[in-house]
Design an enzyme around this catalytic site. Sequence first.
Site: not given
Ligand code: G3I
Length: 352
Positions: A167, A208, A244, A272, A274
């Site tokens: 990105e 990506n 997405h 990715e 969905d």
């Molecule tokens: O690791 C912390 C954890 O310590 C904490 O307790 C918990 C509480 O909310 O949060 C955890 O972090 C989360 C992380 O995922 C791991 O689970 C974040 O809040 C959450 O925002 C994060 O979301 C991820 C997101 O990227 C962040 O930008 C999604 O799971 C993941 O599917 C998403 O994937 C991205 C791709 O990498 C890039 N393209 C877009 C795609 C969708 O956003």
Amino acid sequence: MMTILGFTAFAALFLAQQGLLGAASPTAPTSDAAAASELNTLATALGWKYFGSATDNPELTDTAYVAILSDNGMFGQITPGNSMKWDATEPERGTFTFSGGDAIASLAEGNGQLLRGHNCVWYNQLPSWVSSGGFDAATLTSIIQTHCSTVVGHYKGQIYSWDVVNEPFNDDGTWRTDVFFNTLGEDYVGIALEAASGADPAAKLYINEYNIESAGAKQTALLNLVQSLQSAGTPLDGIGFQCHFIVGEVPTDLQASLEKFTALGLEVAITELDIRMTLPSTDALLAQQKTDYESVIAACRAVSGCVGTTIWDYTDKYSWVPSTFSGQGAACPWDENLVTKPAFDGIVSALS
Ligand code: G3I
């Protein structure tokens, strides 16, 4: 830990195949007819390298979920949704942690699945020691080189393709003004790609992006970047189209967009996928979603350099969408009970 996870996946798959895991049985192959609707089986028969799914470490304790994920007739490739990102792999400078990524790599290996690495350099999920470190250009260059070469090198030989840079652009086609661009300009992209290439010359190296699926300023910016990298002799193998999407809004020029990048000699992949909707889901929305999934898969199928499609987790149970877009969801081909939706049939139709 790896052995336990591998055993759990194997045992869960065995139970599913015996019909002993109720929630997994809707997609377990129990007959030739069922096997004929296995997505990876269908995709590879067409010449794709894989049909895959993202996954994430917290989900791997869900045996019914893992049983479906581990069926390599259904999914021939997996991507870690979070555990290979910078905040997970180098939370402090020079301190590398690979336990989460290793668990997913071990699962893929045990299942006979390809693995996509995600990602090396991204503005998000970036520890503050990088984003707020105040490093000069030479130091940040070294930090990128160390991070990419260490992470890519750790998984050398295990990864089909890496999202080395994730990105880099804003939607208007300007560069995202993160610490990397602000310190190094666009040179950071080549620095990361060169480091990744040196660490695993066999891995396919990708940029990506999202919102490049239709013609526009962002797609043009990426096309220009590709040509500039190629002129400089920088290693680059592929472009990931995140995809997405929103129900009813799949771009009509997706195939043409993919072809613009394959025309430059690159492979492309849908990385990715969905397709979300405003909740609650209705029969009409699910029917449109089926059409939309079918359109996306058909676009990749029509492009000879499109090597595969990855859905951004296969089930609504673990989708990132509801926590990010309030009131939206139901974006995946399996519902929250791990039962296939019309969208699944749309994918099968496009692959058949
Ligand atoms: O690791 C912390 C954890 O310590 C904490 O307790 C918990 C509480 O909310 O949060 C955890 O972090 C989360 C992380 O995922 C791991 O689970 C974040 O809040 C959450 O925002 C994060 O979301 C991820 C997101 O990227 C962040 O930008 C999604 O799971 C993941 O599917 C998403 O994937 C991205 C791709 O990498 C890039 N393209 C877009 C795609 C969708 O956003």
